[in-house]
Design an enzyme around this catalytic site. Structure first.
Site, PDB file in Angstrom:
ATOM      1  N   TYR A  72      33.180 -31.165   2.910  1.00  0.00           N
ATOM      2  CA  TYR A  72      33.677 -31.769   4.153  1.00  0.00           C
ATOM      3  C   TYR A  72      32.617 -31.641   5.232  1.00  0.00           C
ATOM      4  O   TYR A  72      31.942 -30.611   5.334  1.00  0.00           O
ATOM      5  CB  TYR A  72      34.958 -31.069   4.616  1.00  0.00           C
ATOM      6  CG  TYR A  72      35.377 -31.437   6.021  1.00  0.00           C
ATOM      7  CD1 TYR A  72      35.954 -32.675   6.298  1.00  0.00           C
ATOM      8  CD2 TYR A  72      35.174 -30.557   7.089  1.00  0.00           C
ATOM      9  CE1 TYR A  72      36.320 -33.025   7.591  1.00  0.00           C
ATOM     10  CE2 TYR A  72      35.542 -30.895   8.377  1.00  0.00           C
ATOM     11  CZ  TYR A  72      36.108 -32.129   8.630  1.00  0.00           C
ATOM     12  OH  TYR A  72      36.458 -32.469   9.907  1.00  0.00           O
ATOM     13  N   LEU A 153      21.360 -30.079   3.819  1.00  0.00           N
ATOM     14  CA  LEU A 153      22.318 -28.969   3.883  1.00  0.00           C
ATOM     15  C   LEU A 153      23.187 -29.068   5.128  1.00  0.00           C
ATOM     16  O   LEU A 153      22.827 -29.717   6.115  1.00  0.00           O
ATOM     17  CB  LEU A 153      21.591 -27.632   3.843  1.00  0.00           C
ATOM     18  CG  LEU A 153      20.616 -27.315   4.960  1.00  0.00           C
ATOM     19  CD1 LEU A 153      21.276 -26.456   6.027  1.00  0.00           C
ATOM     20  CD2 LEU A 153      19.389 -26.599   4.403  1.00  0.00           C
ATOM     21  N   CYS A 170      33.100 -27.748  -3.039  1.00  0.00           N
ATOM     22  CA  CYS A 170      32.003 -27.687  -4.014  1.00  0.00           C
ATOM     23  C   CYS A 170      32.511 -27.520  -5.444  1.00  0.00           C
ATOM     24  O   CYS A 170      31.779 -27.068  -6.332  1.00  0.00           O
ATOM     25  CB  CYS A 170      31.022 -26.575  -3.653  1.00  0.00           C
ATOM     26  SG  CYS A 170      30.362 -26.745  -1.976  1.00  0.00           S
TER      27      CYS A 170
END
Length: 220
Positions: A72, A153, A170
């Site tokens: 998210y 990231l 994940c």
């Protein structure tokens, strides 16, 4: 070059821009780091499985070409998109991911979060919780095409964490997520982003210099 994108940034538009930049670049193209804060969105990577989307509700879901499962993005989280030439730096993908994680850990130490750590076999950065549980504070997902990397990231700063309950983050059922605020670190998205970008640029620049020295036969 480090640049901030307009906020909130539309995920699809940024993804398209990354792909266009990567397709157009050549050996002489300078590397860039794009910083941004996204409007709420779930992203499902190439390995993503729909069963990890538990209850997306009204939040859009985008299937993208990065590695990894589902995560998210939303306000209060900084994204660092690293548009790097891995061949110029002499980095394999695993070494590149290691560099991203090390730079994130260095950033968190700068911000006073000394206990942040990595988790064997699970990319990203975690923070130990009471009882020994590891909660995720930063997620990684990259794509490499013809030696050029994009995506990057996400670091949680001070955000509404409840959308993570709508997924298996994940791909891990029950994985807890935290942000800097929950860890007692008060900072802004802007400051955290600048520190993170500086660490990423420093680490990548060092790799490029080492590669150039090796090619020139100069001891590193």
């Amino acid at each position: 070059m480090i640049k901030w994108l307009a906020r909130p940034a539309d995920y699809g538009s940024v993804w398209d821009a990354m792909k266009a930049f990567t397709a157009a670049r050549g050996p002489g193209t300078a590397d860039e780091i794009w910083l941004c804060e996204h409007a709420p969105v779930y992203t499902l990577g190439q390995a993503g499985r729909p069963e990890h989307l538990l209850n997306p509700g009204l939040i859009p879901v985008v299937h993208c070409d990065r590695g990894g499962q589902v995560t998210y993005h939303g306000p209060g989280q900084v994204l660092a998109y690293t548009l790097f030439d891995l061949r110029r730096a002499g980095l394999y993908v695993r070494e590149y991911v290691d560099m991203l994680e090390q730079a994130t850990l260095a950033t968190l130490r700068e911000l006073g979060l000394e206990q942040a750590c990595r988790k064997p076999g699970a990319p990203g950065i975690y923070v130990p919780q009471p009882g020994g549980e590891l909660a995720k504070i930063a997620a990684l997902g990259v794509k490499v095409r013809n030696g050029y990397a994009y995506h990057g990231l996400a670091l949680n700063i001070d955000m509404d964490l409840s959308p993570f309950l709508g997924i298996n983050p994940c791909g891990y059922e029950g994985l807890r997520t935290v942000d800097l605020a929950a860890c007692g670190v008060r900072t802004s998205v802007e400051r955290a982003g600048e520190l993170l970008a500086a660490q990423l640029a420093r680490a990548h620049g060092h790799a490029v210099q080492q590669r150039a020295a090796a090619l020139a036969g100069v001891p590193g």
